[in-house]
Enzyme design. Structure first.
Site, mmCIF file in Angstrom:
data_model
loop_
_atom_site.group_PDB
_atom_site.id
_atom_site.type_symbol
_atom_site.label_atom_id
_atom_site.label_comp_id
_atom_site.label_asym_id
_atom_site.label_seq_id
_atom_site.Cartn_x
_atom_site.Cartn_y
_atom_site.Cartn_z
ATOM 1 N N ASP A 126 43.569 -19.528 -39.422
ATOM 2 C CA ASP A 126 43.400 -18.563 -38.339
ATOM 3 C C ASP A 126 44.728 -17.984 -37.874
ATOM 4 O O ASP A 126 44.761 -16.935 -37.235
ATOM 5 C CB ASP A 126 42.679 -19.234 -37.160
ATOM 6 C CG ASP A 126 42.282 -18.234 -36.090
ATOM 7 O OD1 ASP A 126 41.551 -17.280 -36.415
ATOM 8 O OD2 ASP A 126 42.716 -18.391 -34.937
ATOM 9 N N ARG A 127 45.846 -18.669 -38.180
ATOM 10 C CA ARG A 127 47.164 -18.178 -37.761
ATOM 11 C C ARG A 127 47.637 -17.024 -38.622
ATOM 12 O O ARG A 127 48.553 -16.294 -38.229
ATOM 13 C CB ARG A 127 48.200 -19.316 -37.819
ATOM 14 C CG ARG A 127 47.946 -20.433 -36.831
ATOM 15 C CD ARG A 127 48.032 -19.966 -35.410
ATOM 16 N NE ARG A 127 47.663 -21.019 -34.483
ATOM 17 C CZ ARG A 127 47.421 -20.838 -33.212
ATOM 18 N NH1 ARG A 127 47.490 -19.624 -32.701
ATOM 19 N NH2 ARG A 127 47.095 -21.842 -32.423
ATOM 20 N N LEU A 184 39.779 -13.755 -29.810
ATOM 21 C CA LEU A 184 40.062 -12.320 -29.824
ATOM 22 C C LEU A 184 41.142 -11.943 -30.825
ATOM 23 O O LEU A 184 41.550 -10.782 -30.886
ATOM 24 C CB LEU A 184 40.496 -11.860 -28.423
ATOM 25 C CG LEU A 184 39.431 -11.978 -27.331
ATOM 26 C CD1 LEU A 184 40.036 -11.637 -25.973
ATOM 27 C CD2 LEU A 184 38.247 -11.079 -27.619
ATOM 28 N N ARG A 185 41.601 -12.927 -31.598
ATOM 29 C CA ARG A 185 42.683 -12.634 -32.530
ATOM 30 C C ARG A 185 42.250 -11.604 -33.580
ATOM 31 O O ARG A 185 43.036 -10.762 -34.003
ATOM 32 C CB ARG A 185 43.147 -13.937 -33.189
ATOM 33 C CG ARG A 185 44.491 -13.815 -33.897
ATOM 34 C CD ARG A 185 45.019 -15.177 -34.310
ATOM 35 N NE ARG A 185 45.644 -15.861 -33.197
ATOM 36 C CZ ARG A 185 45.384 -17.119 -32.845
ATOM 37 N NH1 ARG A 185 44.496 -17.807 -33.516
ATOM 38 N NH2 ARG A 185 46.007 -17.669 -31.828
ATOM 39 N N GLY A 186 40.989 -11.653 -33.997
ATOM 40 C CA GLY A 186 40.500 -10.683 -34.978
ATOM 41 C C GLY A 186 40.552 -9.263 -34.459
ATOM 42 O O GLY A 186 40.926 -8.327 -35.185
#
Length: 412
Positions: free
Chosen positions: A269-270, A350-352
């Protein structure tokens, strides 16, 4: 940086350094530092002070960089790589906007993953760094200044600055945690009787690229270190009586073969983007790749010279895109639709959303436009969301295709 054993040498922090109302005006850089000083403490044990280290002059640093460039082994030109457009685009977008957060490249063996990443070195632009600073400190941005540079700015010192290439640091699988994070300088401790911090690979990678080949085989304790630094942008070292924090903001690039093991979801995910690489099936393309590689192996210098014009054109395009990135706009309606795609795909966090917006802007800048189009979003959104979907063991369809289907459903 050295930390004397004697507590008497540690100077008391002067309020004048942190106040714009102190006697004598602060410089603009110092004012910015004092306004944005982080809440973390640089040195939690007050008995240590930072001693100046001998720093090479700008001329010496430029000569050293020039000599290193001449002596290094030749790198395969980025412009000479045939196919693998998805991987190349992800890498270029991260160079244009490092805040995208890096790229994870997964694919078959022998598909040019490592070659492509390392060929990126020739295209990296110059950045302004403080001469002799091991953390590649930015003289204008307090958020990416090392502790010693920050103190010098607060004191109003004039910092010698030189233009240097963005660095690419290879993290080998067998690296120790001390080498990655940094540790005490044993030589200085024995010869000078002082506690000195020896920066590690994370310090060297600050404002640059950290590349991990076969990242899915990396030891868990090193994965934890990368997770911590990638999340906060800082590396904190607590060992052998030394307590120090320094900036560690880097573009994290990893590559690997999915057959050799999965990557931990926390680390996956990073990565801002995810590129899938497949073996080229077209016979003509395969022959061309083999011939180009044979030419490079026979005479690397002549091969590189034949691609100088294309490389320079690509460099100019990247430089122009970096300078125009701030002017690129994306309509509110498009932002809403991006978030709707993420929500309907059940993407955690919300990173996407953030990465998709950034990548679409970088692509528009690369194409020389100041407005993001639906086509830009459609190009980058599979790479930004594919690795963020929850795994369904019963699902046979590729996650990238799921993203594309949802994109067309929302945007049409």
């Amino acid at each position: 940086m050295a930390f004397p054993f004697s507590p008497a040498t540690a100077p008391a922090a002067s309020p004048a350094l942190f106040s714009a109302s102190a006697s004598g005006p602060l410089s603009l850089a110092a004012a910015a530092v004092s306004a944005r000083i982080p809440s973390r403490r640089w040195f939690r044990r007050g008995r240590f002070s930072v001693c100046n280290v001998a720093a090479p002059s700008a001329t010496e640093q430029e000569a050293k960089a020039s000599g290193a460039k001449e002596s290094q082994r030749p790198v395969y030109p980025f412009a000479a790589i045939v196919g693998q457009e998805e991987m190349k685009l992800c890498l270029l977008l991260n160079v244009i906007d490092p805040k995208i957060g890096g790229v994870m490249i997964m694919g078959d063996r022998g598909t040019g993953k490592s070659t492509t990443v390392r060929s990126l070195v020739d295209l990296l632009p110059d950045i302004r760094v403080v001469v002799g600073d091991p953390f590649n400190s930015d003289p204008d941005d307090p958020e990416v200044m090392g502790p010693e540079v920050r103190e010098r700015v607060l004191q109003g010192d004039n910092l010698p600055v030189v233009a240097a290439k963005i660095t690419m640091v290879d993290l080998p699988l067998g690296a120790t945690e001390d080498r990655v994070c940094g540790t005490i300088d044993i030589e200085k401790a024995l010869t000078d009787g002082v506690k000195a911090f020896e920066p590690g690979l994370l310090a060297k990678a600050n404002r640059g690229i950290l590349y991990v080949d076969e990242v899915n085989l990396l030891d868990d304790h090193l994965v934890d270190v990368l997770l911590d630094s990638a999340a906060s942008g800082w590396n904190t070292v607590e060992r052998e009586g030394i307590s120090i924090s320094h900036p560690a903001r880097f573009i994290l690039i990893g590559s690997g073969n999915p057959e050799e093991g999965e990557l931990r979801p926390q680390l996956l995910d990073r990565f801002g983007m995810h590129a899938q690489v497949g073996t080229v099936r077209d016979a003509e393309l395969r022959v061309k790749i083999v011939e180009e590689r044979a030419r490079f192996d026979r005479d690397p210098k002549a091969f590189r010279v034949s691609y100088v014009e294309e490389q320079e054109k690509l460099q100019e395009q990247i430089s122009s895109a970096r300078s125009n990135l701030g002017a690129v706009q994306i309509d509110h309606d498009l932002r809403v639709k991006i978030s709707k795609v993420c929500a309907e795909l059940n993407v955690d966090g919300l990173r996407g959303d953030i990465v998709t917006n950034r990548a679409a802007k970088a692509l528009a800048a690369l194409k020389g436009r100041d407005t993001v189009t639906v086509e830009d979003i459609g190009t980058v959104i599979p790479n930004c969301l594919r690795h963020r979907l929850r795994k369904d063991p019963l699902e046979s369809i590729d996650s990238g295709l799921l993203v594309v289907e949802k994109f067309y459903e929302v945007f049409t």
